[in-house]
Design an enzyme around this catalytic site. Sequence first.
Site, short mmCIF file in Angstrom:
data_model
loop_
_atom_site.label_atom_id
_atom_site.label_comp_id
_atom_site.label_asym_id
_atom_site.label_seq_id
_atom_site.Cartn_x
_atom_site.Cartn_y
_atom_site.Cartn_z
N ASP A 121 -7.44 37.01 79.19
CA ASP A 121 -6.43 36.29 78.15
C ASP A 121 -7.25 35.46 77.43
O ASP A 121 -6.96 35.15 76.18
CB ASP A 121 -5.13 35.60 79.02
CG ASP A 121 -5.64 34.45 79.90
OD1 ASP A 121 -6.70 34.26 80.30
OD2 ASP A 121 -4.70 33.66 80.27
N THR A 133 -2.83 31.13 77.33
CA THR A 133 -2.05 32.50 77.61
C THR A 133 -1.12 33.02 76.67
O THR A 133 -1.15 34.01 76.42
CB THR A 133 -1.70 32.49 79.11
OG1 THR A 133 -2.74 31.61 80.01
CG2 THR A 133 -1.21 33.80 79.74
C1 GP9 Z 1 0.65 29.49 83.50
C2 GP9 Z 1 -0.15 30.43 82.68
C3 GP9 Z 1 -1.80 29.81 82.53
O1 GP9 Z 1 1.90 30.08 83.41
O2 GP9 Z 1 0.20 30.82 81.48
O3 GP9 Z 1 -1.58 28.63 81.86
P1 GP9 Z 1 -2.73 28.74 80.69
O4 GP9 Z 1 -3.95 29.89 80.89
O5 GP9 Z 1 -2.11 29.06 79.32
O6 GP9 Z 1 -3.36 27.24 80.49
MN MN Z 2 -4.55 31.67 80.64
#
Ligand code: GP9
Ligand code: MN
Length: 401
Positions: free
Chosen positions: A255, A80
Amino acid sequence: DETDVQEVQSYMKGNGEEESFPEFGIAEGKNIVFISLESTQNFVINLKVNGEEVTPFLNELIRDSFYFNNIYDQAAQGKTSDAEFMINTGLYPLPSGSVFVRRPNNQFQSLPHILRENDGYTAAAFHGNDASFWNRDEMYQSLGFDTFFSKKDYDVTEENSVNYGIKDIPFFEQSMDNLSELSEPYLANFLTLTNHFPFLLEEEDQMISPANTSVGVVNRYITTVRYEDQALQRFFELLKAKGMYEDTIFVIYGDHYGISQKYEAGVHELLGQKETALNHLELQKVPVIIHVPHQKGKTIETVGGAIDIHATILELMGIRDSEQMNFSRNLFTRDNEAPVVFRDGSIVTKDYAYLNGRCFDKQTKKAVSANKCTTHLETARNELHASDQIILGDLFRFMGK
Ligand code: GP9
Ligand code: MN
């Protein structure tokens, strides 16, 4: 130092950013709401499972939005945070770790800074997880966010949480008051959370039946994606009810992938396709939806990557991005021949893809002579190298303004 700056400048894009296009500046002065859709891949858009749409709200929204349906996930180990980094700065993620963790004290030419300098924007971030996750509390300051509403600012209970934290519907509901108090114009960055591996959801929140492939992760993913879709619907309802919808541009993006290669067989099963390198590549697409109230919808098939959201937004805000030191290309004018660069050295263009050491013709789906990919691979190497130099050398510090 200065020599490094000159060297990296020689690798800057220059792919049509100067071109005029009808949408230039259409969102100038409007509030901007970014919504990161956790782990959301493009294959769920317009997909039906057991005869039911997985994302009914998004499917409808897309009809009145700019929908970019050929955008690839370029996040690396920072997940993310890598997506956030690319969008905010137009730079690539690092080859290992997260820039958020490794370089939180750098100077950046990020969206909050650029928008503040050009048009007096304020910037706030909203996320239900702990502020220190991915080092956001530190990094958001460097990126120019004035405020970060995190877990401590929400009423988080056992009841309203699942997996990583507060569920998306209460998250949006509880964000409304703080959002409405921001000083305008603002940039607000929302990160959803419920659709996160291993995609857990109580039965009462399951608004669609799980899929029935042989892979449980994929079956559950359908239910958490639908929950997220309904959370978005709720957010839009609330915004409209409070009169906060009209003067805002919404940038909604997946994302990064949610179904890793380990579980991908279930997706191929769901889509009725074979497990091939090119099909795997196609699953790395994430939805990018830019919704400007009262603008006519348009599906844009240009091939691009998450990094390109940065320049696209600036151009919609009426700010020419071509002078900036970054690797983002405006998706409204992007040259389909310019490669989308992945951190592992793969690339994809409209016609070719370089994967696992082989160059593919996307049309025939056959491996072709490597020289079809050579120029693109060179571009990829140069851009990744220059981007790393900017980050690791903290080069914006030497640029003076
Ligand atoms: C948690 C969010 C999810 O804060 O960033 O985590 P990720 O997708 O980066 O593992
Ligand atoms: Mn994520």
